[in-house]
Write an enzyme that holds these catalytic residues in place. Sequence first.
Site, PDB file in Angstrom:
ATOM      1  N   ASP A   1       4.789   4.245   5.266  1.00 38.79           N
ATOM      2  CA  ASP A   1       3.819   3.468   5.520  1.00 38.79           C
ATOM      3  C   ASP A   1       2.510   3.304   4.199  1.00 38.79           C
ATOM      4  O   ASP A   1       2.383   4.515   3.911  1.00 38.79           O
ATOM      5  CB  ASP A   1       3.114   4.136   6.783  1.00 38.79           C
ATOM      6  CG  ASP A   1       1.793   3.754   7.349  1.00 38.79           C
ATOM      7  OD1 ASP A   1       1.324   2.687   6.467  1.00 38.79           O
ATOM      8  OD2 ASP A   1       1.371   3.901   8.538  1.00 38.79           O
ATOM      9  N   ILE A   2       2.617   2.181   3.754  1.00 32.53           N
ATOM     10  CA  ILE A   2       1.556   2.088   2.705  1.00 32.53           C
ATOM     11  C   ILE A   2       0.323   2.740   3.119  1.00 32.53           C
ATOM     12  O   ILE A   2      -0.597   3.315   1.712  1.00 32.53           O
ATOM     13  CB  ILE A   2       1.725   0.507   2.083  1.00 32.53           C
ATOM     14  CG1 ILE A   2       1.288   0.642   0.660  1.00 32.53           C
ATOM     15  CG2 ILE A   2       0.522  -0.001   3.120  1.00 32.53           C
ATOM     16  CD1 ILE A   2       1.357  -0.799   0.135  1.00 32.53           C
TER      17      ILE A   2
ATOM     18  N   ASN B   1      -3.673 -13.159   4.616  1.00 29.77           N
ATOM     19  CA  ASN B   1      -3.518 -14.347   4.757  1.00 29.77           C
ATOM     20  C   ASN B   1      -4.880 -15.145   4.065  1.00 29.77           C
ATOM     21  O   ASN B   1      -5.812 -14.402   4.065  1.00 29.77           O
ATOM     22  CB  ASN B   1      -2.914 -14.824   6.234  1.00 29.77           C
ATOM     23  CG  ASN B   1      -4.387 -14.248   7.287  1.00 29.77           C
ATOM     24  OD1 ASN B   1      -5.593 -14.980   7.070  1.00 29.77           O
ATOM     25  ND2 ASN B   1      -4.060 -13.479   8.096  1.00 29.77           N
TER      26      ASN B   1
ATOM     27  N   SER C   1       5.421 -10.965   2.101  1.00 32.30           N
ATOM     28  CA  SER C   1       5.935 -12.324   2.329  1.00 32.30           C
ATOM     29  C   SER C   1       7.201 -12.044   3.299  1.00 32.30           C
ATOM     30  O   SER C   1       7.866 -12.956   3.786  1.00 32.30           O
ATOM     31  CB  SER C   1       6.104 -13.212   1.480  1.00 32.30           C
ATOM     32  OG  SER C   1       4.972 -14.027   1.231  1.00 32.30           O
TER      33      SER C   1
ATOM     34  N   GLY D   1       1.070  -6.844  11.116  1.00 31.60           N
ATOM     35  CA  GLY D   1       2.085  -6.439  10.150  1.00 31.60           C
ATOM     36  C   GLY D   1       1.345  -5.495   9.246  1.00 31.60           C
ATOM     37  O   GLY D   1       0.427  -4.649   9.693  1.00 31.60           O
ATOM     38  N   VAL D   2       1.453  -5.307   7.813  1.00 32.56           N
ATOM     39  CA  VAL D   2       0.752  -4.306   7.217  1.00 32.56           C
ATOM     40  C   VAL D   2      -0.721  -4.723   6.737  1.00 32.56           C
ATOM     41  O   VAL D   2      -1.517  -3.732   6.744  1.00 32.56           O
ATOM     42  CB  VAL D   2       1.452  -4.417   5.638  1.00 32.56           C
ATOM     43  CG1 VAL D   2       1.422  -5.744   4.858  1.00 32.56           C
ATOM     44  CG2 VAL D   2       1.058  -3.259   4.708  1.00 32.56           C
ATOM     45  N   ASP D   3      -0.942  -5.990   7.071  1.00 29.87           N
ATOM     46  CA  ASP D   3      -2.296  -6.218   7.045  1.00 29.87           C
ATOM     47  C   ASP D   3      -3.193  -5.627   8.137  1.00 29.87           C
ATOM     48  O   ASP D   3      -4.309  -4.991   8.019  1.00 29.87           O
ATOM     49  CB  ASP D   3      -2.599  -7.863   7.344  1.00 29.87           C
ATOM     50  CG  ASP D   3      -3.787  -8.369   7.005  1.00 29.87           C
ATOM     51  OD1 ASP D   3      -4.930  -7.702   6.479  1.00 29.87           O
ATOM     52  OD2 ASP D   3      -4.024  -9.735   7.046  1.00 29.87           O
TER      53      ASP D   3
HETATM   54  N1  AR6 Z   1       3.210   0.161   5.414  1.00 27.00           N
HETATM   55  C1  AR6 Z   1       4.147  -0.698   4.539  1.00 27.00           C
HETATM   56  N2  AR6 Z   1       4.672  -2.101   4.718  1.00 27.00           N
HETATM   57  C2  AR6 Z   1       4.599  -2.612   5.940  1.00 27.00           C
HETATM   58  C3  AR6 Z   1       3.883  -1.797   7.057  1.00 27.00           C
HETATM   59  C4  AR6 Z   1       3.303  -0.692   6.599  1.00 27.00           C
HETATM   60  N3  AR6 Z   1       2.308  -0.119   7.437  1.00 27.00           N
HETATM   61  N4  AR6 Z   1       3.677  -2.403   7.986  1.00 27.00           N
HETATM   62  C5  AR6 Z   1       4.738  -3.601   7.858  1.00 27.00           C
HETATM   63  N5  AR6 Z   1       4.990  -3.419   6.562  1.00 27.00           N
HETATM   64  P1  AR6 Z   1       3.940  -8.672   6.837  1.00 27.00           P
HETATM   65  P2  AR6 Z   1       3.987 -11.468   5.607  1.00 27.00           P
HETATM   66  C6  AR6 Z   1       6.066  -4.523   5.875  1.00 27.00           C
HETATM   67  O1  AR6 Z   1       4.469  -9.251   8.172  1.00 27.00           O
HETATM   68  O2  AR6 Z   1       5.375 -11.249   5.640  1.00 27.00           O
HETATM   69  C7  AR6 Z   1      -0.014 -10.764   8.639  1.00 27.00           C
HETATM   70  O3  AR6 Z   1      -0.426 -11.213  10.014  1.00 27.00           O
HETATM   71  C8  AR6 Z   1       7.023  -5.068   6.804  1.00 27.00           C
HETATM   72  O4  AR6 Z   1       8.057  -4.422   7.263  1.00 27.00           O
HETATM   73  O5  AR6 Z   1       3.008  -7.616   7.108  1.00 27.00           O
HETATM   74  O6  AR6 Z   1       3.325 -11.350   3.971  1.00 27.00           O
HETATM   75  C9  AR6 Z   1      -1.051 -11.155   7.765  1.00 27.00           C
HETATM   76  O7  AR6 Z   1      -2.359 -11.509   8.065  1.00 27.00           O
HETATM   77  C10 AR6 Z   1       7.493  -6.503   5.685  1.00 27.00           C
HETATM   78  O8  AR6 Z   1       8.526  -6.008   4.944  1.00 27.00           O
HETATM   79  O9  AR6 Z   1       3.269  -9.647   5.868  1.00 27.00           O
HETATM   80  C11 AR6 Z   1      -0.511 -12.649   7.324  1.00 27.00           C
HETATM   81  O10 AR6 Z   1      -0.876 -13.667   8.547  1.00 27.00           O
HETATM   82  C12 AR6 Z   1       6.284  -6.334   4.689  1.00 27.00           C
HETATM   83  O11 AR6 Z   1       5.171  -5.264   5.179  1.00 27.00           O
HETATM   84  C13 AR6 Z   1       1.119 -12.447   7.519  1.00 27.00           C
HETATM   85  O12 AR6 Z   1       1.298 -11.246   8.322  1.00 27.00           O
HETATM   86  C14 AR6 Z   1       5.300  -7.729   4.870  1.00 27.00           C
HETATM   87  O13 AR6 Z   1       5.327  -8.059   6.275  1.00 27.00           O
HETATM   88  C15 AR6 Z   1       1.506 -12.215   6.157  1.00 27.00           C
HETATM   89  O14 AR6 Z   1       3.166 -12.105   6.433  1.00 27.00           O
END
Ligand code: AR6
Length: 203
Positions: free
Chosen positions: A39-40, A53, A150, A61-63
């Site tokens: 977890d970042i 976004n 992404s 997600g990570v956001d």
């Molecule tokens: N720590 C590290 N990586 C993570 C975590 C975490 N806690 N949680 C998820 N990931 P995503 P995107 C990974 O969907 O594709 C949001 O709603 C996950 O496994 O977070 O760039 C934003 O607001 C994946 O490999 O981001 C945007 O609307 C990676 O993070 C949209 O999602 C990216 O997944 C951006 O989509």
Amino acid sequence: SDWTNSGDALVALDDDKTKGRTDMELLVGTTIIELIYGDITKTNVDCIVNAANTSLLGGGGVDGAIHRAGGIEILEECKEIRARQGGCSVGEAVITTAGKLNAKYVIHTVGPVWNKGINNEEDKLEKCYKNSLDIAVKHNVKSIAFPNISTGIYRFPKLKAAQIAFSSVQSFIEDEKFMDRIQFVCFDEENYQIYLKIFKEKL
Ligand code: AR6
């Protein structure tokens, strides 16, 4: 190749997912590149990169994880940036405090939504890494952690994304010598395996 093995295992994160896993590190020039499975929001660096976004108002997600762990301060600064410049374009990056996170800054970058590769998604993803590193250098950041931008909700193919992440970071290091440590933090198994393979190929 200028990639050399600077040692084996790193300290595992306090996370069940890391059990039995060997995280890796590579030395490129004078910069250590680390692979972390976890977890970042739990990592220990000057600056954490967020896959945001264009609204900068948070999401899933990570956001979502970064805003939840970092607290309201991050969102308040994002809103100020939004008021000033109207959010953040795809491929660009902005910097805020890290709030309650164990870091000084969060850099919010907006990855491209994958659409079969017909919208220059690859160039846009490369810009995310480059612009994040440039803004980090301006703030004297010495260690930075990247998520797999992404590759979640935005559906960018994971292998292609990892190759772009690696080559962007590598060319940054070749041009500038200012970063001590760069982490790739993988949260899902598929990304972790892809990065592990790339790291092993560079050893
Ligand atoms: N720590 C590290 N990586 C993570 C975590 C975490 N806690 N949680 C998820 N990931 P995503 P995107 C990974 O969907 O594709 C949001 O709603 C996950 O496994 O977070 O760039 C934003 O607001 C994946 O490999 O981001 C945007 O609307 C990676 O993070 C949209 O999602 C990216 O997944 C951006 O989509």
